[in-house]
Design an enzyme around this catalytic site. Sequence first.
Site, PDB file in Angstrom:
ATOM      1  N   LYS A 101      -2.358  -4.867  -4.690  1.00 33.44           N
ATOM      2  CA  LYS A 101      -2.919  -4.210  -5.058  1.00 33.44           C
ATOM      3  C   LYS A 101      -1.605  -3.841  -6.540  1.00 33.44           C
ATOM      4  CE  LYS A 101      -5.657  -0.164  -3.394  1.00 33.44           C
ATOM      5  NZ  LYS A 101      -4.995  -0.233  -1.888  1.00 33.44           N
ATOM      6  N   GLU A 123      -6.532   7.761 -10.668  1.00 33.13           N
ATOM      7  CA  GLU A 123      -6.899   8.447  -9.922  1.00 33.13           C
ATOM      8  C   GLU A 123      -6.413   8.167  -8.571  1.00 33.13           C
ATOM      9  OE1 GLU A 123      -9.601   7.404 -11.141  1.00 33.13           O
ATOM     10  OE2 GLU A 123      -9.969   6.276  -9.285  1.00 33.13           O
ATOM     11  N   SER A 388      -3.121  -8.604   3.291  1.00 35.76           N
ATOM     12  CA  SER A 388      -3.669  -7.178   1.792  1.00 35.76           C
ATOM     13  C   SER A 388      -2.429  -6.753   1.948  1.00 35.76           C
ATOM     14  CB  SER A 388      -4.869  -6.809   1.575  1.00 35.76           C
ATOM     15  OG  SER A 388      -5.078  -5.639   2.499  1.00 35.76           O
TER      16      SER A 388
HETATM   17  C1  LIG Z   1      -6.131  -0.422  -1.357  1.00 36.58           C
HETATM   18  C2  LIG Z   1      -6.421  -1.525   0.246  1.00 36.58           C
HETATM   19  C3  LIG Z   1      -7.093  -2.355   0.586  1.00 36.58           C
HETATM   20  C4  LIG Z   1      -8.813  -1.995   0.210  1.00 36.58           C
HETATM   21  O1  LIG Z   1      -8.728  -2.450  -1.514  1.00 36.58           O
HETATM   22  P1  LIG Z   1      -9.577  -3.724  -1.883  1.00 36.58           P
HETATM   23  O2  LIG Z   1     -10.039  -3.260  -3.536  1.00 36.58           O
HETATM   24  O3  LIG Z   1     -11.281  -3.482  -1.136  1.00 36.58           O
HETATM   25  O4  LIG Z   1      -9.396  -4.565  -1.562  1.00 36.58           O
HETATM   26  C5  LIG Z   1      -7.191  -2.931   1.335  1.00 36.58           C
HETATM   27  N1  LIG Z   1      -5.507  -3.331   1.772  1.00 36.58           N
HETATM   28  C6  LIG Z   1      -4.776  -2.672   1.686  1.00 36.58           C
HETATM   29  C7  LIG Z   1      -3.560  -3.213   2.032  1.00 36.58           C
HETATM   30  C8  LIG Z   1      -5.065  -1.669   0.386  1.00 36.58           C
HETATM   31  O5  LIG Z   1      -4.024  -1.105   0.682  1.00 36.58           O
END
Ligand SMILES: *Cc1c(COP(=O)(O)O)cnc(C)c1O
Length: 405
Positions: A101, A123, A388
């Site tokens: 993020k 938000e 992610s």
């Molecule tokens: C917020 C988040 C997501 C989901 O958000 P996307 O916009 O779909 O990438 C995925 N993995 C993690 C670790 C997150 O914090």
Amino acid sequence: MKINNVDFETYFKNYPNEQGYFGKYGGAYIAPELKKAMDEITEAYFTICKSTKFIDELRKIRKEFQGRPTPISHLERLSRSVGNAQIYVKREDLNHTGAHKLNHCMGEVLLAKYMGKKKVIAETGAGQHGVAMATAAAYFGLECDIYMGAVDIKKQAPNVAKMKILGANVVEVKEGLQTLKEAVDAAFKAYANEYKTAIYCIGSVVGPHPFPMMVRDFQSVVGIEAREQFVSMTGELPDAVVACVGGGSNAMGMFSGFLNDPVKIYGVEPLGRGKKLGDHAASLQYGTEGIMHGFNSIMLKDENGDPAPVYSVASGLDYPSSGPEHAFLHELGRVNYDAIGDDETIDAFFTLSRLEGIIPAIESAHAVAYAMNLAKKMGKGSILVCLSGRGDKDLDYVIENYGIR
Ligand SMILES: *Cc1c(COP(=O)(O)O)cnc(C)c1O
């Protein structure tokens, strides 16, 4: 590569178009005063993002603050446990603050600085976007108002503490169900009043134009790095690329590096407890076209046509729609979308931890579970997964609900 007249060679020049559409998806369905503010951001983005000063500063931040490039790890033991195909992960868990993020938050707040804004407004639901925004605002010395439902504030105490320590002002929203939806409304309202001095920052490739484009562009660093690293590690492209899809930002970042390549691409949505409406958040699998939160996409609707209640074990994935670009790539058939449920996800969470020493975010564990199934099916070749984020935020929840396996 070309599909139905969409040429992926020149794709990023043509998509979205000037009105913010990917095919029929996208746009900006918002009140006129907000439209003015969005147009200002769009114009600033198109000028500023081409300036070498902006590009150089972002590059320096990526390297010296975020710790990029993040590595790719070859998961040899996990791969062996499911056959002969080789699984690799792009380590966004090692990006500063532990997830992807921050890639778009640093870009958005750098843009705010160049636009002369004093404050950022956002938000947050589970608090992950709020923490990333608070981090970026602290780095640039801007004020930061994070709107959060009163119920979520109670549930997400560690993230609320982090935001406050980072200097953000956490605004408690007490309307309605006191969760994300009401927080979005409150943040939009505040922004309509303050847009001359503040900028609103979205947490994924969703919302009105220019956000789906801007967030994709800022996240594309993931796919650009990953492609280069993978080719230099193995001498070839991966056969398949996999990422989890909530709003879709980590997936769009990763996919954008491979759209014009002979690579199969898979987006993994959360199937939660099952296929019944309310038990999952697999919007591209089970949704229909509609408008919500300022954009046209595929969404899950209730009997009145409003966004349906959704569920996933991963709070970062429980959103009733996905970004318009995903709806477009789905319709084109360039990306294959599928879904993975809670149980398989939790299994993958423990397996990856045990076999590789990497505790993934539950969101990312959806992609890992899918890759393990895909590896069994493929029997050979290579799969690159976007990991992610890291799982620290999920430990209490997992232990309380699933114990230690
Ligand atoms: C917020 C988040 C997501 C989901 O958000 P996307 O916009 O779909 O990438 C995925 N993995 C993690 C670790 C997150 O914090």
